[in-house]
Design an enzyme around this catalytic site. Sequence first.
Site, short mmCIF file in Angstrom:
data_model
loop_
_atom_site.label_atom_id
_atom_site.label_comp_id
_atom_site.label_asym_id
_atom_site.label_seq_id
_atom_site.Cartn_x
_atom_site.Cartn_y
_atom_site.Cartn_z
N TYR A 19 -8.15 123.11 -4.25
CA TYR A 19 -9.17 122.13 -3.90
C TYR A 19 -10.35 122.20 -4.89
CZ TYR A 19 -13.09 120.06 -1.38
OH TYR A 19 -14.19 119.32 -1.05
N GLU A 41 -15.26 115.79 6.60
CA GLU A 41 -16.53 116.54 6.69
C GLU A 41 -17.11 116.48 8.10
OE1 GLU A 41 -17.60 118.57 4.52
OE2 GLU A 41 -16.85 117.89 2.58
N TRP A 49 -14.52 125.03 6.13
CA TRP A 49 -13.81 124.02 5.36
C TRP A 49 -12.34 124.38 5.21
CZ3 TRP A 49 -13.90 119.23 4.72
CH2 TRP A 49 -13.30 118.58 3.64
#
Length: 190
Positions: A19, A41, A49
Site C-alpha cells: 500500500y 477512511e 488502517w
Amino acid sequence: MPNKTRCKWCLSSDIYMKYHDEEWGVPVYDDEKLFEFLLLETFQAGLSWITILNKRDNFRRAFDQFDYRKIANYKEAKIQSLLEDSGIIRNKLKVRSAVTNAQNFMNIQKEFGSFSNYIWAFVEGKPINNNIRDYSEIKANTPLSDLISKDLKKRGFKFVGSTVVYAQMQATGMVNDHVADCWKMQINKL
C-alpha cells in the site's frame, strides 16, 4: 522491495508495504478512487488502517465496487445485508453513513463539476510537501484538515472528523508525508 528504505509505519506487514509503495501519497484526481478512499477512511474511524486494508476486497465486493451512484440508492434491505456481512466492519452508523456520504458526494459533483475539483481546491490543485524528516513529525490532523472536515460536515457528511480527513489527504496525495529517507520521497525529488 525489501532493500528500499520506507516510512516506518508500513514495515509491519507486506500488505502495508505494498500500500505504501503503490498508493499512499500518490495524487488521486479520479472521483471513483476518491470515493473509495473516502468510504474506507470513514470505516477506519477508531480502528487501524491495516484492519481496513485486510478487508478492502470485502468492502469492494459488499459496496458494489465502491460505485457511489449505486451506494447513494441503497435501500434498507441492502443496508441490513451489509450489517450481516462479516467481511466488513458492521457498524450500523458507518454503514448508513456510506449511503449519506455517497449522496452528498454526488451533490458536490453537481456543485463543483467533480468531487476532485472540490477537494483539490483546498490545496490549489497541488500536493503539499511537508518535508518530514522523522516519523514522529507526522501529524494526525492540521488546521487545513480541520477546515475541510468542517466543510464536509456542513454539507452533511458523516465520520469525517479532522483525523479521518487528514488520513484521506495523505492517502490521496493531497499531502506528502513520506519521510525524507523514504524511497518514495527520494523519487519525488528527481
